[in-house]
Design an enzyme around this catalytic site. Structure first.
Site, mmCIF file in Angstrom:
data_model
loop_
_atom_site.group_PDB
_atom_site.id
_atom_site.type_symbol
_atom_site.label_atom_id
_atom_site.label_comp_id
_atom_site.label_asym_id
_atom_site.label_seq_id
_atom_site.Cartn_x
_atom_site.Cartn_y
_atom_site.Cartn_z
ATOM 1 C CD1 TRP A 166 2.372 -27.000 18.384
ATOM 2 C CD2 TRP A 166 2.474 -26.941 20.699
ATOM 3 N NE1 TRP A 166 2.593 -25.947 18.742
ATOM 4 C CE2 TRP A 166 2.871 -26.154 20.000
ATOM 5 C CE3 TRP A 166 2.649 -27.619 21.979
ATOM 6 C CZ2 TRP A 166 2.527 -25.174 21.020
ATOM 7 C CZ3 TRP A 166 2.493 -26.554 22.570
ATOM 8 C CH2 TRP A 166 2.506 -24.998 22.373
ATOM 9 C CG ASP A 190 -2.705 -35.200 19.685
ATOM 10 O OD1 ASP A 190 -4.026 -35.367 19.665
ATOM 11 O OD2 ASP A 190 -1.888 -33.915 19.754
ATOM 12 C CE1 TYR A 231 0.247 -28.946 16.453
ATOM 13 C CE2 TYR A 231 0.010 -31.380 16.580
ATOM 14 C CZ TYR A 231 0.172 -30.207 17.207
ATOM 15 O OH TYR A 231 -1.190 -29.863 18.843
ATOM 16 C CD GLN A 236 -5.372 -32.669 22.102
ATOM 17 O OE1 GLN A 236 -4.055 -31.638 21.221
ATOM 18 N NE2 GLN A 236 -5.048 -34.269 21.365
ATOM 19 C CD1 TRP A 294 -4.108 -29.036 24.381
ATOM 20 C CD2 TRP A 294 -2.351 -27.482 24.365
ATOM 21 N NE1 TRP A 294 -4.746 -27.065 24.021
ATOM 22 C CE2 TRP A 294 -3.351 -27.108 24.464
ATOM 23 C CE3 TRP A 294 -1.025 -27.287 24.581
ATOM 24 C CZ2 TRP A 294 -3.078 -25.189 24.438
ATOM 25 C CZ3 TRP A 294 -0.677 -25.489 24.689
ATOM 26 C CH2 TRP A 294 -1.794 -24.861 24.047
ATOM 27 C CB SER A 295 0.456 -27.518 27.752
ATOM 28 O OG SER A 295 1.265 -26.570 28.369
ATOM 29 C CG LEU A 306 5.777 -31.472 31.911
ATOM 30 C CD1 LEU A 306 6.630 -32.512 31.181
ATOM 31 C CD2 LEU A 306 5.512 -31.985 33.204
ATOM 32 N N GLY A 326 5.419 -34.253 25.352
ATOM 33 C CA GLY A 326 5.771 -34.207 24.150
ATOM 34 C C GLY A 326 7.833 -34.489 24.549
ATOM 35 C CD GLN A 360 13.035 -34.283 26.371
ATOM 36 O OE1 GLN A 360 12.392 -34.458 25.531
ATOM 37 N NE2 GLN A 360 13.269 -33.055 26.696
#
Length: 331
Positions: A21, A49, A54, A176, A204-205, A207, A283, A289
């Protein structure tokens, strides 16, 4: 890398999953997307995922290209349906028509015969749940998906979906939600019910859309980042991009330093410390990263560290279960 069971299934997923995403098809091209996927595989990530909506369906296409030639049995692919994929009235939602058309489109773009988990990207208040779950059951029976899951469903919706899945003889294995140190709205209600129903979280997310990487500050915003305003300042309309939140996040850095890890590693490890979490979705717009986030799989946080984190963040943490995003979708 750790591998954890997904819900009540016998399938393992990597505790760090790679999601695309806001990256594939939006901020990165195919070459970079492929490099990130290959780096993920090298680091032990086997779970990927995505969603049909998206990047206007481009994200699935790019993931399919990036995974070309990878042994299919050695990875787990998750995708979703609900949000618009076209301009027509039926190009959205969870009607039987859209769900059946969506799975076929996803499989074509992903260049695979099946996905491991097919998810309802939100709850559809305009379609009977029986219609949606019946379509999901037919998809599983046709071998186009092994399991089903949902994203951002409320407790009542999860209970109703799980009951229908049991009646239909299919496995409802995952939820999710957005979940991170700052956003804990699933803890009061969703997590206990999922534990009862043997459903686990794929979050998800972790961070907080980059905030918990520590790269944002009230007076220091990285140029070109998603929350950088045209004048170089901070876009403060997002819930995490508030001076008081950023100040508390800055105070997390000594905790990470004491553990000898970057803040991003600490943030993802915090998500994985919840026993109801099977995986945290990260991500990457650059392969390197992933080095910091993947370290979280092997970082066990003690209670003293968890208490220090809570003490630092205090009242900037959002815990209200009414903030589960299905409520927002309904409006």
């Amino acid at each position: 890398m750790q591998y954890r069971k997904l819900g009540n299934s016998g399938m393992y997923v990597s505790s760090i999953a790679l999601g695309n995403w806001a990256t594939h098809g939006e901020t990165v091209d195919q070459d970079v997307a492929t490099a990130c996927v290959r780096k993920a595989l090298d680091l032990g990530i086997t779970t990927f995922d995505t969603a049909d909506a998206y990047a206007g369906t481009k994200a699935e296409t790019m993931l399919g290209e990036a995974l070309k030639g990878v042994r299919r049995e050695g990875i787990e692919v998750m995708t979703k349906a609900f949000f618009p994929t076209g301009t027509g009235k039926n190009d959205r939602g969870l009607s039987r028509k859209h769900v059946m058309e969506s799975i076929n489109g996803s499989l074509r773009r992903l260049q695979t015969d099946y996905v491991d988990v097919y998810q309802a990207h939100r709850y559809d208040y305009e379609t009977p749940l029986e219609e949606t779950m019946g379509a999901f059951a037919d998809i599983v029976r046709a071998g186009k998906a092994h399991y089903i899951g949902v994203s951002e469903w409320t407790v009542a919706e999860i209970r109703a979906g799980a009951a229908l899945a049991a009646e239909l003889g299919i496995q409802f294995v995952s939820s999710q939600p957005q979940y991170n140190m700052l956003w804990r709205v699933i803890e009061p209600e969703v997590v206990p019910v999922c534990e009862e129903l043997r459903i686990t979280q794929v979050c998800w997310s972790p961070l907080a859309q980059g905030v918990l990487s520590g790269k944002y500050g009230a007076s220091a915003v990285p140029a070109g980042s998603r929350f950088a305003a045209d004048d170089g300042g901070l876009k403060t309309e997002h819930k995490f991009m508030q001076p008081e939140v950023l100040e508390r996040v800055e105070r997390l850095k000594p905790i990470a330093a004491d553990l000898g890890v970057p803040l991003a590693t600490l943030a993802v490890a915090w998500v994985l410390a919840n026993p109801n979490v099977s995986a945290a979705i990260v991500g990457a717009s650059r392969p390197e990263q992933l080095d910091d986030t993947v370290k979280a799989a092997d970082l066990a946080l003690g209670q003293e560290t968890l208490d220090r984190i809570d003490g630092v963040l205090g009242d900037v943490v959002q815990r209200d279960p009414a903030k589960v995003e299905s409520f927002l979708t309904r409006v």
